[in-house]
Design a protein around this motif. Structure first.
Motif, PDB file in Angstrom:
ATOM      1  N   HIS A 119      31.411  31.440  83.134  1.00 25.91           N
ATOM      2  CA  HIS A 119      32.425  32.497  83.162  1.00 25.91           C
ATOM      3  C   HIS A 119      33.834  31.907  83.171  1.00 25.91           C
ATOM      4  O   HIS A 119      34.731  32.396  82.474  1.00 25.91           O
ATOM      5  CB  HIS A 119      32.211  33.374  84.402  1.00 25.91           C
ATOM      6  CG  HIS A 119      33.121  34.552  84.478  1.00 25.91           C
ATOM      7  ND1 HIS A 119      33.131  35.554  83.537  1.00 25.91           N
ATOM      8  CD2 HIS A 119      34.078  34.887  85.401  1.00 25.91           C
ATOM      9  CE1 HIS A 119      34.042  36.468  83.871  1.00 25.91           C
ATOM     10  NE2 HIS A 119      34.637  36.079  84.987  1.00 25.91           N
ATOM     11  N   CYS A 120      34.023  30.844  83.935  1.00 24.40           N
ATOM     12  CA  CYS A 120      35.338  30.186  83.986  1.00 24.40           C
ATOM     13  C   CYS A 120      35.699  29.592  82.624  1.00 24.40           C
ATOM     14  O   CYS A 120      36.853  29.692  82.183  1.00 24.40           O
ATOM     15  CB  CYS A 120      35.335  29.093  85.042  1.00 24.40           C
ATOM     16  SG  CYS A 120      35.209  29.699  86.748  1.00 24.40           S
ATOM     17  N   ALA A 121      34.722  28.975  81.970  1.00 27.11           N
ATOM     18  CA  ALA A 121      34.968  28.378  80.653  1.00 27.11           C
ATOM     19  C   ALA A 121      35.349  29.448  79.634  1.00 27.11           C
ATOM     20  O   ALA A 121      36.237  29.233  78.797  1.00 27.11           O
ATOM     21  CB  ALA A 121      33.734  27.609  80.180  1.00 27.11           C
ATOM     22  N   ARG A 122      34.700  30.612  79.713  1.00 25.82           N
ATOM     23  CA  ARG A 122      35.042  31.702  78.795  1.00 25.82           C
ATOM     24  C   ARG A 122      36.451  32.216  79.053  1.00 25.82           C
ATOM     25  O   ARG A 122      37.189  32.537  78.108  1.00 25.82           O
ATOM     26  CB  ARG A 122      34.025  32.845  78.932  1.00 25.82           C
ATOM     27  CG  ARG A 122      32.670  32.563  78.288  1.00 25.82           C
ATOM     28  CD  ARG A 122      31.874  33.853  78.131  1.00 25.82           C
ATOM     29  NE  ARG A 122      31.569  34.459  79.422  1.00 25.82           N
ATOM     30  CZ  ARG A 122      30.474  34.220  80.132  1.00 25.82           C
ATOM     31  NH1 ARG A 122      29.583  33.342  79.676  1.00 25.82           N
ATOM     32  NH2 ARG A 122      30.259  34.820  81.277  1.00 25.82           N
ATOM     33  N   MET A 123      36.853  32.304  80.309  1.00 28.08           N
ATOM     34  CA  MET A 123      38.198  32.775  80.637  1.00 28.08           C
ATOM     35  C   MET A 123      39.261  31.813  80.095  1.00 28.08           C
ATOM     36  O   MET A 123      40.284  32.243  79.556  1.00 28.08           O
ATOM     37  CB  MET A 123      38.349  32.933  82.154  1.00 28.08           C
ATOM     38  CG  MET A 123      37.521  34.059  82.735  1.00 28.08           C
ATOM     39  SD  MET A 123      37.635  34.163  84.542  1.00 28.08           S
ATOM     40  CE  MET A 123      39.297  34.764  84.743  1.00 28.08           C
ATOM     41  N   VAL A 124      39.014  30.520  80.233  1.00 28.44           N
ATOM     42  CA  VAL A 124      39.962  29.529  79.711  1.00 28.44           C
ATOM     43  C   VAL A 124      40.018  29.598  78.191  1.00 28.44           C
ATOM     44  O   VAL A 124      41.105  29.558  77.593  1.00 28.44           O
ATOM     45  CB  VAL A 124      39.577  28.113  80.180  1.00 28.44           C
ATOM     46  CG1 VAL A 124      40.421  27.060  79.463  1.00 28.44           C
ATOM     47  CG2 VAL A 124      39.757  27.986  81.685  1.00 28.44           C
ATOM     48  N   ALA A 125      38.852  29.706  77.555  1.00 27.69           N
ATOM     49  CA  ALA A 125      38.803  29.777  76.090  1.00 27.69           C
ATOM     50  C   ALA A 125      39.549  31.007  75.580  1.00 27.69           C
ATOM     51  O   ALA A 125      40.299  30.931  74.596  1.00 27.69           O
ATOM     52  CB  ALA A 125      37.352  29.803  75.613  1.00 27.69           C
ATOM     53  N   ARG A 126      39.384  32.129  76.242  1.00 25.70           N
ATOM     54  CA  ARG A 126      40.088  33.349  75.829  1.00 25.70           C
ATOM     55  C   ARG A 126      41.600  33.211  76.025  1.00 25.70           C
ATOM     56  O   ARG A 126      42.379  33.763  75.242  1.00 25.70           O
ATOM     57  CB  ARG A 126      39.556  34.542  76.621  1.00 25.70           C
ATOM     58  CG  ARG A 126      38.145  34.975  76.224  1.00 25.70           C
ATOM     59  CD  ARG A 126      37.554  35.932  77.238  1.00 25.70           C
ATOM     60  NE  ARG A 126      36.170  36.258  76.929  1.00 25.70           N
ATOM     61  CZ  ARG A 126      35.328  36.817  77.794  1.00 25.70           C
ATOM     62  NH1 ARG A 126      35.747  37.114  79.033  1.00 25.70           N
ATOM     63  NH2 ARG A 126      34.086  37.086  77.442  1.00 25.70           N
ATOM     64  N   SER A 127      41.991  32.489  77.067  1.00 26.59           N
ATOM     65  CA  SER A 127      43.424  32.269  77.302  1.00 26.59           C
ATOM     66  C   SER A 127      44.064  31.560  76.110  1.00 26.59           C
ATOM     67  O   SER A 127      45.215  31.840  75.757  1.00 26.59           O
ATOM     68  CB  SER A 127      43.630  31.435  78.580  1.00 26.59           C
ATOM     69  OG  SER A 127      43.142  32.116  79.705  1.00 26.59           O
ATOM     70  N   TRP A 128      43.307  30.643  75.504  1.00 25.70           N
ATOM     71  CA  TRP A 128      43.807  29.945  74.319  1.00 25.70           C
ATOM     72  C   TRP A 128      43.704  30.813  73.066  1.00 25.70           C
ATOM     73  O   TRP A 128      44.668  30.950  72.304  1.00 25.70           O
ATOM     74  CB  TRP A 128      43.014  28.660  74.103  1.00 25.70           C
ATOM     75  CG  TRP A 128      43.380  27.544  75.006  1.00 25.70           C
ATOM     76  CD1 TRP A 128      42.811  27.224  76.214  1.00 25.70           C
ATOM     77  CD2 TRP A 128      44.418  26.590  74.808  1.00 25.70           C
ATOM     78  NE1 TRP A 128      43.423  26.137  76.766  1.00 25.70           N
ATOM     79  CE2 TRP A 128      44.410  25.712  75.935  1.00 25.70           C
ATOM     80  CE3 TRP A 128      45.349  26.371  73.792  1.00 25.70           C
ATOM     81  CZ2 TRP A 128      45.304  24.648  76.050  1.00 25.70           C
ATOM     82  CZ3 TRP A 128      46.236  25.311  73.914  1.00 25.70           C
ATOM     83  CH2 TRP A 128      46.213  24.471  75.029  1.00 25.70           C
ATOM     84  N   LEU A 129      42.544  31.408  72.853  1.00 23.35           N
ATOM     85  CA  LEU A 129      42.264  32.079  71.588  1.00 23.35           C
ATOM     86  C   LEU A 129      43.153  33.298  71.348  1.00 23.35           C
ATOM     87  O   LEU A 129      43.540  33.577  70.214  1.00 23.35           O
ATOM     88  CB  LEU A 129      40.787  32.486  71.527  1.00 23.35           C
ATOM     89  CG  LEU A 129      39.788  31.328  71.452  1.00 23.35           C
ATOM     90  CD1 LEU A 129      38.355  31.830  71.523  1.00 23.35           C
ATOM     91  CD2 LEU A 129      40.002  30.527  70.167  1.00 23.35           C
ATOM     92  N   VAL A 130      43.490  34.032  72.404  1.00 24.05           N
ATOM     93  CA  VAL A 130      44.316  35.225  72.219  1.00 24.05           C
ATOM     94  C   VAL A 130      45.745  34.846  71.854  1.00 24.05           C
ATOM     95  O   VAL A 130      46.466  35.621  71.217  1.00 24.05           O
ATOM     96  CB  VAL A 130      44.277  36.107  73.494  1.00 24.05           C
ATOM     97  CG1 VAL A 130      45.088  35.473  74.614  1.00 24.05           C
ATOM     98  CG2 VAL A 130      44.787  37.508  73.201  1.00 24.05           C
ATOM     99  N   ASN A 131      46.168  33.645  72.222  1.00 21.98           N
ATOM    100  CA  ASN A 131      47.534  33.199  71.952  1.00 21.98           C
ATOM    101  C   ASN A 131      47.711  32.640  70.539  1.00 21.98           C
ATOM    102  O   ASN A 131      48.800  32.757  69.961  1.00 21.98           O
ATOM    103  CB  ASN A 131      47.950  32.123  72.965  1.00 21.98           C
ATOM    104  CG  ASN A 131      48.421  32.706  74.272  1.00 21.98           C
ATOM    105  OD1 ASN A 131      49.589  33.059  74.425  1.00 21.98           O
ATOM    106  ND2 ASN A 131      47.518  32.824  75.235  1.00 21.98           N
ATOM    107  N   ILE A 132      46.689  32.001  70.001  1.00 22.95           N
ATOM    108  CA  ILE A 132      46.829  31.258  68.737  1.00 22.95           C
ATOM    109  C   ILE A 132      47.338  32.133  67.593  1.00 22.95           C
ATOM    110  O   ILE A 132      48.353  31.804  66.961  1.00 22.95           O
ATOM    111  CB  ILE A 132      45.500  30.567  68.377  1.00 22.95           C
ATOM    112  CG1 ILE A 132      45.221  29.441  69.372  1.00 22.95           C
ATOM    113  CG2 ILE A 132      45.540  30.019  66.949  1.00 22.95           C
ATOM    114  CD1 ILE A 132      43.859  28.787  69.212  1.00 22.95           C
ATOM    115  N   PRO A 133      46.685  33.259  67.258  1.00 23.58           N
ATOM    116  CA  PRO A 133      47.156  34.041  66.106  1.00 23.58           C
ATOM    117  C   PRO A 133      48.467  34.775  66.355  1.00 23.58           C
ATOM    118  O   PRO A 133      49.300  34.900  65.453  1.00 23.58           O
ATOM    119  CB  PRO A 133      46.008  35.032  65.859  1.00 23.58           C
ATOM    120  CG  PRO A 133      45.338  35.172  67.181  1.00 23.58           C
ATOM    121  CD  PRO A 133      45.455  33.846  67.850  1.00 23.58           C
ATOM    122  N   VAL A 134      48.659  35.267  67.586  1.00 22.17           N
ATOM    123  CA  VAL A 134      49.861  36.049  67.878  1.00 22.17           C
ATOM    124  C   VAL A 134      51.108  35.191  67.737  1.00 22.17           C
ATOM    125  O   VAL A 134      52.099  35.597  67.107  1.00 22.17           O
ATOM    126  CB  VAL A 134      49.781  36.668  69.287  1.00 22.17           C
ATOM    127  CG1 VAL A 134      51.093  37.372  69.632  1.00 22.17           C
ATOM    128  CG2 VAL A 134      48.619  37.649  69.379  1.00 22.17           C
TER     129      VAL A 134
END
Length: 296
Positions: free
Chosen positions: A140-155
């Motif tokens: 769960h922690c790894a998914r939260m960190v990954a989402r923190s990165w992924l949501v920022n990249i395209p925006v």
């Protein structure tokens, strides 16, 4: 690159504090020392939390990722600032300026979400301790960190594209320490209303939303802690949150002042100081703030 009748400049000049020519040597030493302290402090945080099995917990997993982000966050800007103090021209190419701004936004936005994830971790540990290990597990922690990165990249790629699709005519001097959106918009000879709306939406998503989630977490945390019958238990619970709360206060206060305060002609030097605060000062002190927590 040509847009309409205006030609985009091949590069920019980052002014910083170039007017203080007699202090360039001092600024070189100060920026270099700050950078070395950031690298050493956050590097030690990463190393210790990896090697010490007692620190293989969700809180220190997020702290390790936060330190990792802050190393790269400052590496985007500080080495160039150090070099500019020696070269005394502050020149930066169009491509390098775009890359610097993109990674600055990407890493800054990721840090905001990591701070929110750390608040969630403290909320679950104190308000829902019986299910904490079950819910806040490694996956769960790894998914939260990954989402923190992924949501920022395209925006932020879109943000960077919007800014650098503008024509920059006339002066190409950036009155700042690095390539950031507000000073670059001031150099454009086109209407930047669309860009300002995009900036507002990004601030709403990457600064206000995580901050709002952090505030909600701490309201619930405080309510739970104050209901504890033992004064020692209340003190211990508050101490587990004090480091994170200090970092959040330092980082968000400076960031909100820079991006949300109304602009004025006389505020440029003040804005530069505020940007230094959230870009360099907080990454420098974060490892010390959390090391104090480890010693308690």
């Amino acid at each position: 690159m040509v847009t309409g009748n205006h030609t985009t400049t091949p590069g920019f000049i980052i002014l910083g504090y170039s007017k203080l020519m007699n202090l360039q040597g001092l600024l070189f030493v100060v920026f270099l020392v700050i950078y070395m302290v950031i690298l050493l402090g956050n590097g030690v945080n990463v190393l210790v939390t990896v090697l010490d099995s007692a620190l293989h917990t969700p809180m220190y997993f997020f702290l390790r990722n936060l330190s990792f982000v802050e190393i790269y966050y400052t590496s985007v800007t500080l080495p160039k600032m150090v070099a500019n103090c020696l070269a005394e021209d502050g020149s930066i190419s169009y491509t390098d300026c775009a890359a610097q701004m993109y990674f600055l936004l990407l890493l800054g936005g990721t840090e905001c979400f990591l701070l929110a994830a750390m608040a969630y971790d403290r909320y679950m540990a104190i308000c829902n301790p019986l299910h904490y290990t079950l819910i806040v597990n490694r996956e769960h922690c790894a998914r939260m960190v990954a989402r923190s990165w992924l949501v920022n990249i395209p925006v932020h790629f879109g943000q960077t594209y919007l800014v650098f699709s503008l024509p920059f005519c006339g002066s190409h001097e950036i009155n700042h320490f690095f390539c950031d959106i507000p000073p670059l918009l001031e150099l454009s000879c086109m209407d930047t209303y669309r860009n300002k709306i995009a900036v507002f939406m990004a601030v709403l998503l990457f600064i206000i939303t995580p901050f709002f989630l952090i505030v909600i977490s701490y309201i619930k945390l405080s309510s739970t802690i104050l209901k504890m019958p033992s004064a020692e238990g209340r003190h211990k619970a508050f101490s587990t949150c004090s480091s994170h709360l200090t970092v959040v206060t330092l980082y968000y206060c400076a960031g909100m002042i820079v991006y949300l305060r109304p602009k004025s002609r006389n505020s440029e030097d003040t804005e530069k100081l505020h940007s230094l605060f959230y870009t360099f000062v907080t990454p420098m002190f974060n490892p010390f703030i959390y090391s104090l927590r480890k010693r308690k």
